[in-house]
Enzyme design. Structure first.
Site, PDB file in Angstrom:
ATOM      1  N   LYS A 151     123.044   4.763  57.976  1.00  0.00           N
ATOM      2  CA  LYS A 151     123.529   4.614  56.592  1.00  0.00           C
ATOM      3  C   LYS A 151     124.970   4.099  56.595  1.00  0.00           C
ATOM      4  CE  LYS A 151     122.931   8.469  54.263  1.00  0.00           C
ATOM      5  NZ  LYS A 151     122.256   9.429  53.381  1.00  0.00           N
ATOM      6  N   SER A 162     137.465  15.732  43.398  1.00  0.00           N
ATOM      7  CA  SER A 162     136.547  14.996  42.520  1.00  0.00           C
ATOM      8  C   SER A 162     135.537  15.951  41.892  1.00  0.00           C
ATOM      9  CB  SER A 162     135.833  13.906  43.315  1.00  0.00           C
ATOM     10  OG  SER A 162     135.229  14.454  44.465  1.00  0.00           O
ATOM     11  N   GLU A 181     131.647  16.345  39.918  1.00  0.00           N
ATOM     12  CA  GLU A 181     130.327  15.734  39.680  1.00  0.00           C
ATOM     13  C   GLU A 181     129.725  16.283  38.395  1.00  0.00           C
ATOM     14  OE1 GLU A 181     127.597  15.215  43.025  1.00  0.00           O
ATOM     15  OE2 GLU A 181     126.054  16.166  41.810  1.00  0.00           O
ATOM     16  N   ALA A 185     116.083  12.693  38.315  1.00  0.00           N
ATOM     17  CA  ALA A 185     114.883  12.582  39.132  1.00  0.00           C
ATOM     18  C   ALA A 185     113.997  11.458  38.600  1.00  0.00           C
ATOM     19  CB  ALA A 185     114.133  13.907  39.124  1.00  0.00           C
ATOM     20  N   THR A 220     125.413  11.969  38.205  1.00  0.00           N
ATOM     21  CA  THR A 220     124.153  11.932  38.956  1.00  0.00           C
ATOM     22  C   THR A 220     123.110  11.039  38.278  1.00  0.00           C
ATOM     23  OG1 THR A 220     123.212  13.839  37.845  1.00  0.00           O
ATOM     24  CG2 THR A 220     124.524  14.278  39.807  1.00  0.00           C
ATOM     25  N   TYR A 221     122.064  10.777  39.034  1.00  0.00           N
ATOM     26  CA  TYR A 221     120.965   9.919  38.601  1.00  0.00           C
ATOM     27  C   TYR A 221     119.739  10.811  38.544  1.00  0.00           C
ATOM     28  CZ  TYR A 221     118.873   5.210  38.559  1.00  0.00           C
ATOM     29  OH  TYR A 221     118.261   4.026  38.223  1.00  0.00           O
ATOM     30  N   ALA A 263     117.884   5.681  52.171  1.00  0.00           N
ATOM     31  CA  ALA A 263     119.190   5.344  51.594  1.00  0.00           C
ATOM     32  C   ALA A 263     119.880   4.217  52.362  1.00  0.00           C
ATOM     33  CB  ALA A 263     120.076   6.594  51.567  1.00  0.00           C
TER      34      ALA A 263
HETATM   35  P1  FAD Z   1     118.186   9.468  53.252  1.00  0.00           P
HETATM   36  O1  FAD Z   1     119.530   9.286  53.843  1.00  0.00           O
HETATM   37  O2  FAD Z   1     117.310   8.274  53.125  1.00  0.00           O
HETATM   38  O3  FAD Z   1     117.440  10.593  54.096  1.00  0.00           O
HETATM   39  C1  FAD Z   1     116.214  11.163  53.644  1.00  0.00           C
HETATM   40  C2  FAD Z   1     115.457  11.753  54.826  1.00  0.00           C
HETATM   41  O4  FAD Z   1     114.915  10.714  55.620  1.00  0.00           O
HETATM   42  C3  FAD Z   1     116.323  12.560  55.792  1.00  0.00           C
HETATM   43  O5  FAD Z   1     115.520  13.611  56.296  1.00  0.00           O
HETATM   44  C4  FAD Z   1     116.674  11.593  56.897  1.00  0.00           C
HETATM   45  O6  FAD Z   1     116.926  12.237  58.133  1.00  0.00           O
HETATM   46  C5  FAD Z   1     115.432  10.738  56.945  1.00  0.00           C
HETATM   47  N1  FAD Z   1     115.715   9.333  57.266  1.00  0.00           N
HETATM   48  C6  FAD Z   1     116.698   8.562  56.771  1.00  0.00           C
HETATM   49  N2  FAD Z   1     116.602   7.304  57.196  1.00  0.00           N
HETATM   50  C7  FAD Z   1     115.494   7.261  57.985  1.00  0.00           C
HETATM   51  C8  FAD Z   1     114.828   6.230  58.691  1.00  0.00           C
HETATM   52  N3  FAD Z   1     115.294   4.952  58.655  1.00  0.00           N
HETATM   53  N4  FAD Z   1     113.703   6.561  59.383  1.00  0.00           N
HETATM   54  C9  FAD Z   1     113.210   7.831  59.383  1.00  0.00           C
HETATM   55  N5  FAD Z   1     113.805   8.851  58.729  1.00  0.00           N
HETATM   56  C10 FAD Z   1     114.924   8.569  58.034  1.00  0.00           C
HETATM   57  N6  FAD Z   1     119.322  13.227  44.074  1.00  0.00           N
HETATM   58  C11 FAD Z   1     119.054  12.604  42.891  1.00  0.00           C
HETATM   59  O7  FAD Z   1     117.872  12.440  42.530  1.00  0.00           O
HETATM   60  N7  FAD Z   1     120.047  12.172  42.063  1.00  0.00           N
HETATM   61  C12 FAD Z   1     121.367  12.300  42.396  1.00  0.00           C
HETATM   62  O8  FAD Z   1     122.259  11.896  41.654  1.00  0.00           O
HETATM   63  C13 FAD Z   1     121.689  12.955  43.635  1.00  0.00           C
HETATM   64  N8  FAD Z   1     122.976  13.103  44.031  1.00  0.00           N
HETATM   65  C14 FAD Z   1     123.267  13.672  45.246  1.00  0.00           C
HETATM   66  C15 FAD Z   1     124.603  13.766  45.657  1.00  0.00           C
HETATM   67  C16 FAD Z   1     124.921  14.330  46.894  1.00  0.00           C
HETATM   68  C17 FAD Z   1     126.373  14.407  47.321  1.00  0.00           C
HETATM   69  C18 FAD Z   1     123.888  14.828  47.731  1.00  0.00           C
HETATM   70  C19 FAD Z   1     124.219  15.466  49.066  1.00  0.00           C
HETATM   71  C20 FAD Z   1     122.558  14.738  47.343  1.00  0.00           C
HETATM   72  C21 FAD Z   1     122.232  14.143  46.104  1.00  0.00           C
HETATM   73  N9  FAD Z   1     120.896  14.009  45.670  1.00  0.00           N
HETATM   74  C22 FAD Z   1     120.615  13.401  44.465  1.00  0.00           C
HETATM   75  C23 FAD Z   1     119.788  14.544  46.483  1.00  0.00           C
HETATM   76  C24 FAD Z   1     119.164  13.478  47.419  1.00  0.00           C
HETATM   77  O9  FAD Z   1     118.579  12.467  46.659  1.00  0.00           O
HETATM   78  C25 FAD Z   1     118.120  14.172  48.286  1.00  0.00           C
HETATM   79  O10 FAD Z   1     118.727  15.053  49.187  1.00  0.00           O
HETATM   80  C26 FAD Z   1     117.116  13.259  48.992  1.00  0.00           C
HETATM   81  O11 FAD Z   1     116.056  14.055  49.466  1.00  0.00           O
HETATM   82  C27 FAD Z   1     117.690  12.498  50.174  1.00  0.00           C
HETATM   83  O12 FAD Z   1     118.526  11.489  49.791  1.00  0.00           O
HETATM   84  P2  FAD Z   1     119.418  10.714  50.899  1.00  0.00           P
HETATM   85  O13 FAD Z   1     120.099   9.631  50.189  1.00  0.00           O
HETATM   86  O14 FAD Z   1     120.233  11.661  51.662  1.00  0.00           O
HETATM   87  O15 FAD Z   1     118.243  10.130  51.814  1.00  0.00           O
END
Ligand code: FAD
Length: 286
Positions: free
Chosen positions: A167, A15, A17, A51, A48-49, A127
């Site tokens: 998640k 895939s 991106e 910032a 991607t989405y 997330a």
């Molecule tokens: P989460 O899974 O919510 O995690 C964020 C942090 O919070 C982690 O440290 C986790 O350990 C902690 N955490 C999670 N849940 C909890 C909870 N319930 N309680 C306490 N701590 C918790 N960014 C963009 O802006 N646009 C994009 O399109 C984009 N695409 C991406 C694609 C991929 C494949 C990857 C790997 C990253 C992408 N990112 C993107 C970056 C991403 O948004 C960042 O890494 C962001 O900081 C974390 O997103 P996440 O969804 O992993 O967050």
């Protein structure tokens, strides 16, 4: 088609991106790239989405256009940044109406100038909350991000693993990793995920190095490491662009070969809207 369903019969998945370009010229480059990469018959592509939700409309338009014009299944990235659940619900409805069946549910990074991520009033903090909302309100295949070298904000790698499990329990049925350069990092991470009861496919995120400054910047931001021998080879090029690309592509080919031999269900290429390096790698793998 939904990516989780495709992965049941079509592995390894390949895939690509893309990100929403800022101007017309960028848009032309993107669609040239999409046309070139279509020949490689990808399992899906993703967009991607930006910032702060800055590309909300563009992301929806692009996934719709790519899927309609090329017939390739497309996945829209979606973040929680700066949006209420109603606004996110609106984006999901737009995606559904556009025929999109795959969403990568992300928290997103804090907007520029803000050090820590802050939940928008009426929005989501993590997330897993977004994944749960999508699962409860819509019928998408939900993807999630994961971090073989730990998310930089996580309190510990165990805490990060617990968050990842939440998640997946909330509905993420496919995971895509952050970029990494050492296949053993991925294999060790997958082992830890399985031990934690995470049993969904974990697709490896691959970024071929084509620019030393850029890769140093990206890795510093996302907490990934560049293995010493790779860094040394890159630095021995003395900044010669052709040599950097050559080292980067050679490394990615070896990395991908090892990952596929070890049973990775898919490779997700961070293309940066360019096709050349990704084409060279895939042609060599096939
Ligand atoms: P989460 O899974 O919510 O995690 C964020 C942090 O919070 C982690 O440290 C986790 O350990 C902690 N955490 C999670 N849940 C909890 C909870 N319930 N309680 C306490 N701590 C918790 N960014 C963009 O802006 N646009 C994009 O399109 C984009 N695409 C991406 C694609 C991929 C494949 C990857 C790997 C990253 C992408 N990112 C993107 C970056 C991403 O948004 C960042 O890494 C962001 O900081 C974390 O997103 P996440 O969804 O992993 O967050």
């Amino acid at each position: 088609m939904k990516i989780d369903a495709k992965l049941k019969s079509q592995t390894p998945a390949f895939s690509f991106e893309f990100f929403p370009p800022k101007n017309e010229e960028g848009m032309r480059t993107l669609f040239d790239t999409v046309a070139e990469l279509k020949e490689l018959d990808p399992t899906y592509v993703s967009v991607t989405y930006g910032a702060g939700g800055s590309t909300r409309r563009l992301t929806v338009e692009l996934v719709e256009r790519i899927q309609r014009e090329t017939g390739i299944d497309a996945m829209a990235h979606l973040t929680c940044v700066g949006a209420t659940r109603e606004e996110i619900g609106g984006v999901l409805s737009d995606l559904k109406n556009a025929g999109i069946q795959n969403v990568l549910a992300l928290r997103g990074d804090p907007p520029k100038g803000q050090e820590k991520f802050e939940r928008t009033e009426g929005g989501f903090g993590y997330a897993n909350e977004l994944a749960q909302f999508i699962r409860d309100s819509h019928d998408f295949c939900i993807g999630g991000a994961c971090y073989p070298e730990m998310h930089p904000e996580a309190a510990s790698s165990d805490a990060d693993m617990d968050a990842l499990k939440r998640k997946v329990d909330a509905g993420a049925s496919v995971l895509i990793t952050q970029l990494f350069f050492d296949p053993n990092v991925y294999l060790h991470f997958v082992e830890r995920c399985r031990a934690a009861g995470i049993d969904v496919p974990i697709i490896a995120g691959i970024m071929p190095v084509t620019n030393i400054g850029q890769v140093k910047r990206f890795t510093a931001m996302c907490g990934a490491s560049i293995p010493g021998p790779l860094l040394q080879r890159l630095e021995q090029t003395n900044g010669e662009q052709g040599e950097i690309r050559k080292v980067g592509v050679e490394h990615a080919i070896l990395q991908c070969q090892k990952l596929l031999e070890a049973g990775a269900p898919g490779l997700h290429f961070y293309t940066l809207n360019r096709s050349k390096a990704t084409r060279e790698i895939l042609q060599s793998l096939r």
